[in-house]
Scaffold this motif. Structure first.
Motif, short mmCIF file in Angstrom:
data_model
loop_
_atom_site.label_atom_id
_atom_site.label_comp_id
_atom_site.label_asym_id
_atom_site.label_seq_id
_atom_site.Cartn_x
_atom_site.Cartn_y
_atom_site.Cartn_z
N LEU A 69 0.80 -1.22 0.00
CA LEU A 69 0.00 0.00 0.00
C LEU A 69 0.84 1.28 0.00
N PRO A 70 1.91 1.37 0.80
CA PRO A 70 2.73 2.59 0.71
C PRO A 70 3.34 2.80 -0.68
N LEU A 71 3.70 1.71 -1.36
CA LEU A 71 4.25 1.81 -2.71
C LEU A 71 3.20 2.35 -3.68
N ILE A 72 1.96 1.88 -3.52
CA ILE A 72 0.87 2.28 -4.41
C ILE A 72 0.48 3.74 -4.19
N VAL A 73 0.43 4.15 -2.93
CA VAL A 73 0.07 5.54 -2.64
C VAL A 73 1.12 6.50 -3.21
N ALA A 74 2.38 6.06 -3.21
CA ALA A 74 3.45 6.88 -3.78
C ALA A 74 3.44 6.86 -5.30
N ASP A 75 2.99 5.73 -5.89
CA ASP A 75 2.98 5.57 -7.34
C ASP A 75 1.86 4.61 -7.70
N THR A 76 0.73 5.14 -8.17
CA THR A 76 -0.44 4.29 -8.41
C THR A 76 -0.21 3.24 -9.49
N ALA A 77 0.80 3.43 -10.32
CA ALA A 77 1.09 2.47 -11.39
C ALA A 77 2.23 1.52 -11.02
N HIS A 78 2.55 1.41 -9.74
CA HIS A 78 3.63 0.53 -9.28
C HIS A 78 3.18 -0.93 -9.45
N LEU A 79 3.71 -1.61 -10.45
CA LEU A 79 3.21 -2.93 -10.83
C LEU A 79 3.42 -3.97 -9.73
N GLU A 80 4.59 -3.97 -9.10
CA GLU A 80 4.83 -4.94 -8.03
C GLU A 80 3.91 -4.69 -6.85
N GLY A 81 3.72 -3.41 -6.50
CA GLY A 81 2.81 -3.07 -5.42
C GLY A 81 1.39 -3.48 -5.73
N ARG A 82 0.94 -3.21 -6.94
CA ARG A 82 -0.42 -3.57 -7.34
C ARG A 82 -0.62 -5.08 -7.32
N SER A 83 0.37 -5.82 -7.80
CA SER A 83 0.26 -7.27 -7.82
C SER A 83 0.22 -7.84 -6.41
N ASP A 84 1.11 -7.36 -5.53
CA ASP A 84 1.12 -7.82 -4.15
C ASP A 84 -0.18 -7.48 -3.43
N ALA A 85 -0.69 -6.29 -3.68
CA ALA A 85 -1.92 -5.86 -3.01
C ALA A 85 -3.10 -6.72 -3.45
N LEU A 86 -3.17 -7.04 -4.73
CA LEU A 86 -4.29 -7.84 -5.22
C LEU A 86 -4.21 -9.27 -4.68
N PHE A 87 -2.98 -9.81 -4.60
CA PHE A 87 -2.82 -11.12 -3.96
C PHE A 87 -3.23 -11.04 -2.49
N GLY A 88 -2.79 -9.98 -1.80
CA GLY A 88 -3.16 -9.81 -0.39
C GLY A 88 -4.66 -9.73 -0.20
#
Length: 354
Positions: free
Chosen positions: A204-223
């Motif tokens: 989530l901190p990665l996504i808030v800093a960069d909404t297009a952060h692919l690794e963050g988005r993938s991890d968040a969706l798995f979570g």
């Protein structure tokens, strides 16, 4: 190892990038050919253009009327329109509201569902349906409402705004936190709960800093899937009871309410379920679960008070009364005075002190 019982849920999961292109194949695998598509106004373009294009002549109808807390009157209106299209399956694309509408329709029709979540709500992974009628939200658990297929497309989450990403992710975490101290907790669900919390806390901190952060988005969706699976396999307690009360009776926004209440529910139950809440703290990488969850929400720019999301202070007494009017299991006994104090802390946005 203590004795335990665990029942695995029977949903097929398709996870990756660009997986929405596989929805037509998933309809075929179900043995279906007439899909009724469900979405909301926010995802109208994605549902009406991309999904209908993928489904082609398999799509026999579209509704973008999904609404927060799944009002019964909306469900009944869509059901009437569906009856004229003669669908043999439902395909939903959107957040928890769209998934809720699909579940409500599946309950009434028996049609199989394919869910395509675009947020981190996690409800797509559960056999649970919450519906609102005449100002009261009720919840039921039935395999009739469990989607047969969940298509997770990381690309569909890239446009989710930072605030929505944050509160949706905190909402997902709530399922895992309560799963760890659930009455019917088991080692399989608890392992997923820790994984889900850790993945979201990292992402989530990665996504808030960069909404297009692919690794963050993938991890968040798995979570989100991991946390949703927890919600689907074990019972919930105080946190979800309070959020359903606040959402259904006072029309507070769903994910934001979960975000505000979660730190206080964790702090409330800490001494009654110390080992479970210690696992929450470990997954977050902090010493104290309630404080850690509050600090994470603050770091993400998410709301931390009921006041900030539209709750009236004059309604706190009524909320405490509704939330304690019917008995339910919780690690720590629940009484009106203690819940009123919890709600007061949540209303004012106080950082948990214990």
């Amino acid at each position: 190892m203590d004795a335990f019982e665990y029942t695995a849920l029977g949903s097929r999961v398709v996870f990756g990038h660009g997986t929405v292109a596989r929805v037509a194949d998933e309809v075929n695998l179900l043995g279906c050919s007439r899909a009724f598509v469900l979405s909301d106004k926010h995802h109208e373009k994605a549902a009406a253009v991309r999904l209908l294009e993928v489904l082609g002549d398999r799509a026999v109808g579209l509704s973008t009327e999904a609404a927060m807390h799944t009002p019964v009157e909306v469900t009944e209106g869509v059901l009437q329109r569906m009856s004229e299209a003669f669908p043999d399956c439902l395909v939903s694309l959107g957040g928890g509201s769209t998934t809720g509408l699909s579940k409500a329709l599946a309950l009434r029709t028996g049609l199989p569902q394919i869910a395509i979540p675009t947020t981190y709500a996690g409800s797509e992974a559960t056999p649970i349906l919450g519906q609102t009628e005449q100002g009261r939200k009720t919840t039921l658990r039935s395999l009739k409402v469990l989607p047969r297929v969940i298509v997770y497309d990381v690309d569909l989450t890239l446009g989710m705004p930072p605030r929505l990403s944050a509160v949706s992710g905190m909402n997902a975490m709530a399922h895992a936190v309560e799963a760890l101290y659930a009455k019917d907790a088991n080692p399989v669900t608890s392992m997923l709960a820790e994984q889900g919390i850790a993945a979201l806390a990292r992402a989530l901190p990665l996504i808030v800093a960069d909404t297009a952060h692919l690794e963050g988005r993938s991890d968040a969706l798995f979570g989100a899937w991991a946390c949703g699976n927890c919600l689907g396999t074990v019972g919930m307690a105080l946190h979800h009871k309070l959020c359903h009360t606040l959402g259904g009776s006072f029309d507070l926004p769903h994910a934001e309410t979960h975000t505000v209440i979660l730190p206080h529910a964790a702090a409330f139950n800490k001494d009654a379920a110390p080992r479970s809440l210690a696992r929450v703290a470990h997954a977050l990488g902090v010493d104290d679960p309630g404080k850690g969850l509050f600090d994470l929400a603050q770091k993400l720019g998410a709301p931390t008070s009921l006041k900030s999301i539209g709750m009236a202070e004059s309604d706190l007494d009524k909320a405490a009364e509704i939330a304690t009017s019917a008995p339910y299991w919780n690690p720590r006994p629940v009484d009106k005075g203690a819940i009123r104090a919890l709600l007061d802390d949540a209303y004012h946005g106080r950082r948990p002190s214990h």
